[in-house]
Design a protein around this motif. Structure first.
Motif, short mmCIF file in Angstrom:
data_model
loop_
_atom_site.label_atom_id
_atom_site.label_comp_id
_atom_site.label_asym_id
_atom_site.label_seq_id
_atom_site.Cartn_x
_atom_site.Cartn_y
_atom_site.Cartn_z
N SER A 138 34.49 20.27 -16.33
CA SER A 138 35.82 18.93 -16.25
C SER A 138 34.49 17.73 -16.83
O SER A 138 33.68 18.29 -17.79
CB SER A 138 35.24 18.57 -14.84
N GLN A 139 34.93 17.25 -17.61
CA GLN A 139 35.45 16.44 -18.72
C GLN A 139 33.55 15.39 -18.77
O GLN A 139 32.81 14.53 -19.49
CB GLN A 139 36.34 15.00 -19.20
N GLN A 140 34.12 15.08 -17.11
CA GLN A 140 32.66 13.83 -16.91
C GLN A 140 31.04 14.63 -16.84
O GLN A 140 29.77 13.84 -16.88
CB GLN A 140 32.68 13.90 -15.64
N LEU A 141 31.57 16.50 -17.45
CA LEU A 141 29.85 16.62 -16.79
C LEU A 141 29.40 16.88 -18.70
O LEU A 141 30.28 16.95 -19.42
CB LEU A 141 30.25 18.10 -16.61
N GLU A 142 28.08 16.93 -19.03
CA GLU A 142 27.57 16.65 -19.96
C GLU A 142 26.98 18.90 -20.17
O GLU A 142 26.24 18.84 -19.27
CB GLU A 142 26.30 16.10 -20.34
N ILE A 143 27.22 19.16 -21.25
CA ILE A 143 27.15 20.28 -21.91
C ILE A 143 25.85 20.20 -22.81
O ILE A 143 26.07 20.11 -24.16
CB ILE A 143 28.03 20.73 -22.55
N VAL B 21 43.57 21.75 -7.65
CA VAL B 21 44.23 20.50 -8.20
C VAL B 21 43.25 19.33 -7.77
O VAL B 21 43.08 18.17 -8.72
CB VAL B 21 45.40 20.48 -7.21
N ASP B 22 42.80 19.30 -6.78
CA ASP B 22 41.76 18.67 -5.76
C ASP B 22 40.59 18.40 -6.16
O ASP B 22 39.47 17.59 -6.04
CB ASP B 22 42.41 18.61 -4.58
N GLN B 23 40.66 19.50 -7.11
CA GLN B 23 38.39 19.68 -7.93
C GLN B 23 38.35 18.42 -8.81
O GLN B 23 39.23 18.39 -9.84
CB GLN B 23 38.11 21.39 -7.86
N ARG B 24 37.11 17.87 -8.70
CA ARG B 24 36.44 17.30 -9.42
C ARG B 24 35.73 17.17 -10.35
O ARG B 24 35.16 17.29 -11.35
CB ARG B 24 35.52 15.55 -9.26
N CYS B 25 34.92 18.02 -10.27
CA CYS B 25 33.34 18.30 -10.70
C CYS B 25 33.81 20.40 -10.48
O CYS B 25 33.79 21.09 -9.81
CB CYS B 25 32.04 18.36 -9.88
N VAL C 281 30.65 20.95 -6.20
CA VAL C 281 30.88 21.38 -8.00
C VAL C 281 31.73 22.81 -7.18
O VAL C 281 31.28 23.94 -6.17
CB VAL C 281 29.34 21.90 -8.22
N THR C 282 32.79 23.55 -7.99
CA THR C 282 33.12 24.20 -8.39
C THR C 282 33.40 25.15 -9.01
O THR C 282 33.85 24.64 -10.65
CB THR C 282 34.76 24.40 -8.26
#
Length: 146
Positions: free
Chosen positions: A112-117, A49-53, A20-21
């Motif tokens: 990131s879009q995939q995280l649920e808030i 650029v390469d961070q997913r979460c 996680v970043t």
């Protein structure tokens, strides 16, 4: 020169097996330094650029009245348009204008879009007198950590 407070900090951590970043930003005031603000956020984008979460929060200085009159422009010109913004309850304020005469919402959190808030809350409100004592005789007593 640029005021040295306009910087971003990045922390990489592991949550279980997931990298996680976390990023903290303080962006220059959009209406008077749009180019510098975009440049700062593009440098951040290059570093991420390469961070997913990704979770990014801080003072975006994209306006002082809800819904931050320059936030849409900021999102259109930077990576923040592709992220999800955690929306605070309407009327929530996170700062004060420069002369401390009005409360404003200048702080935002993006993920990131995939995280649920699950929720977003401001845990404190700005003091009416800003960082100065109500009597104007010096610094105010610290009420909440920044």
């Amino acid at each position: 020169g640029d005021f040295p407070a306009y910087i971003s900090t990045i922390v990489q951590l592991m949550v279980g097996i997931h990298p996680v970043t976390l990023v903290s930003v303080h962006v220059q005031y959009w209406p008077v330094a749009t180019g510098k603000a975009i440049h700062q956020l593009k440098l951040l984008e290059d570093a991420l650029v390469d961070q997913r979460c990704l979770i990014v929060g801080g003072d975006f200085n994209a306006g002082t009245t809800p819904p931050n009159e320059h936030l849409a422009e900021l999102e259109a010109n930077t990576l923040f348009g592709s992220l999800k913004r955690a929306k605070l309850v309407p009327g929530t304020m996170t700062g004060l204008v420069g002369d401390f005469s009005a409360k404003v919402n200048i702080d935002h959190i993006y993920t990131s879009q995939q995280l649920e808030i699950a929720s977003a809350h401001a845990l404190a409100v700005p003091c009416e007198g800003g960082p100065y004592s109500m009597e104007g005789s010096g610094p105010a007593e610290v009420v909440y950590a920044s």
